[in-house]
Design an enzyme around this catalytic site. Structure first.
Site, PDB file in Angstrom:
ATOM      1  N   ARG A  33       0.878  -1.177   0.000  1.00 54.02           N
ATOM      2  CA  ARG A  33       0.000   0.000   0.000  1.00 54.02           C
ATOM      3  C   ARG A  33       0.911   1.221   0.000  1.00 54.02           C
ATOM      4  O   ARG A  33       1.665   1.435   0.956  1.00 54.02           O
ATOM      5  CB  ARG A  33      -0.908  -0.005   1.232  1.00 54.02           C
ATOM      6  N   CYS A  83     -16.432   1.513   0.579  1.00 54.19           N
ATOM      7  CA  CYS A  83     -15.233   0.712   0.861  1.00 54.19           C
ATOM      8  C   CYS A  83     -14.807   0.814   2.324  1.00 54.19           C
ATOM      9  O   CYS A  83     -14.112  -0.055   2.820  1.00 54.19           O
ATOM     10  CB  CYS A  83     -14.103   1.157  -0.055  1.00 54.19           C
TER      11      CYS A  83
HETATM   12  N1   CP Z   1     -11.282  -0.301   2.406  1.00 53.14           N
HETATM   13  C1   CP Z   1     -10.022  -0.302   2.849  1.00 53.14           C
HETATM   14  O1   CP Z   1      -9.073  -0.500   2.096  1.00 53.14           O
HETATM   15  O2   CP Z   1      -9.914  -0.109   4.186  1.00 53.14           O
HETATM   16  P1   CP Z   1      -8.539   0.124   4.961  1.00 53.14           P
HETATM   17  O3   CP Z   1      -7.983   1.441   4.521  1.00 53.14           O
HETATM   18  O4   CP Z   1      -8.914   0.126   6.425  1.00 53.14           O
HETATM   19  O5   CP Z   1      -7.604  -0.985   4.629  1.00 53.14           O
HETATM   20  N1  NVA Z   2     -10.124   6.585  -1.465  1.00 51.43           N
HETATM   21  C1  NVA Z   2      -9.766   6.175  -0.137  1.00 51.43           C
HETATM   22  C2  NVA Z   2      -9.962   4.712   0.040  1.00 51.43           C
HETATM   23  C3  NVA Z   2      -9.683   4.189   1.412  1.00 51.43           C
HETATM   24  C4  NVA Z   2      -9.823   2.721   1.522  1.00 51.43           C
HETATM   25  C5  NVA Z   2      -8.318   6.562   0.136  1.00 51.43           C
HETATM   26  O1  NVA Z   2      -7.468   6.388  -0.751  1.00 51.43           O
HETATM   27  O2  NVA Z   2      -8.032   7.037   1.225  1.00 51.43           O
END
Ligand code: CP
Ligand code: NVA
Length: 301
Positions: free
Chosen positions: A100, A260
């Site tokens: 991430r 999400c």
């Molecule tokens: N939806 C999602 O990716 O949640 P997190 O940021 O908590 O991982």
């Molecule tokens: N669009 C949001 C999604 C979080 C899961 C972000 O990138 O923060």
């Protein structure tokens, strides 16, 4: 499938196969207890996470594998040593990398310089694991995904991009409704439109929330993503007409609400809608694990 960086890198058949496998793993977890036997997965996170981190960790455990979580306590990725060296070193020990990152290019660099599969656990551009779990969730309610009408309302962001690609490959009708200046990335829109034309789908973009047509589900995400520096006050003023509330759900005759998470109740969605009976948020969250396990099994076994 060598990596899982973005849904548009899949063929329609590969996406359908992942959804089928995710359903199988969800229905028969005991058959997959040893799918990752002896395998180790390194998870690199530059941003916070609840769902992604926990669902990967527990999901890998359920497949008989081992995972190691690395946050930023040793300094930002690429600061102490180049991302390419990071990727090369991790590839010496681990069987896959889940990452991430802020910049999508960091994930591409990991994939380029490592020798093991890389899975995108969210970047500034895409959130393919989320998109896959969301179409798994829709598939549990609709036999034919090509007939689904999905509206995304709010900021055109990483989640929107992955949903647009998934909807296009599956031939859905997707309407993206964003305030002016907050549309999805232009190149992503063009690619999604190309895929939609190829697979009998339709992608509609508009700022006119009042013209929303009948929908099966309405999807919302935060108005300010991680890494965005916008002021909440400015954004709230601009986005207020785009809040998903009961009036909008009724107008679109939408049975389901999707998000999400994390959600900001009372901002992008009202409590009434997110906690209402048509809300799929916990099913989406649960399906993160099954969808990701399908990706891991496909890449590693
Ligand atoms: N939806 C999602 O990716 O949640 P997190 O940021 O908590 O991982
Ligand atoms: N669009 C949001 C999604 C979080 C899961 C972000 O990138 O923060």
């Amino acid at each position: 499938m060598e990596h899982f960086l973005s849904i548009n890198q899949l063929s329609q058949q590969q996406l359908l196969d992942l959804l089928t496998l995710a359903k199988q793993i969800k229905a028969n977890p005991s058959e997959y207890r040893k799918a990752l036997d002896g395998k180790s997965v390194v998870m690199l996170f530059e941003k916070p996470s609840l769902r992604t981190r926990v669902s990967f960790d527990i999901g890998i455990n359920k497949l008989g594998g081992h995972c190691l979580y690395l946050d930023q306590q040793n300094g930002a990725l690429g600061k102490r040593e180049p991302v390419s060296d990071f990727a090369g070193n991790i590839s010496c020990w681990a069987d896959a990398i889940v990452a991430r990152t802020f910049a999508h290019s960091t994930i591409e660099e990991l994939a380029e310089h490592g020798t093991v599969p890389v899975i995108n656990a969210l970047s500034d551009l895409y959130h393919p694991c989320q998109g896959l779990a969301d179409f798994l969730t829709l598939a549990e309610h609709f036999d034919d995904l090509s007939k689904v009408k999905l509206a995304y309302v709010g900021d055109g962001n990483n989640v929107t991009h992955s949903l647009m690609y998934g909807a296009a490959l599956l031939g859905c009708t997707m309407t993206v409704i964003c305030p002016p200046g907050h549309f999805p990335d232009g190149e992503v829109v063009l690619e999604a439109q190309r895929l939609a034309a190829q697979h009998g789908g339709e992608l509609i973009l508009t700022s006119d929330i009042d013209q929303i047509q009948a929908q099966d589900a309405i999807y919302a995400d935060t108005w300010i993503s991680m890494g965005d520096n916008a002021s909440l006050e400015d954004i709230q003023a601009k986005f207020a007409p785009y809040q998903v509330n009961q009036a909008l759900m009724t107008k679109a005759n939408a049975k389901f609400f999707m998000h999400c998470l994390p959600a900001y109740r009372g901002i992008e969605v009202t409590e009434e809608v997110i906690d209402g009976e048509g809300s799929l948020i916990l099913q989406q969250a649960e399906n993160r694990m099954h969808a990701q396990n399908a990706v891991l099994v496909t890449l590693l076994s």
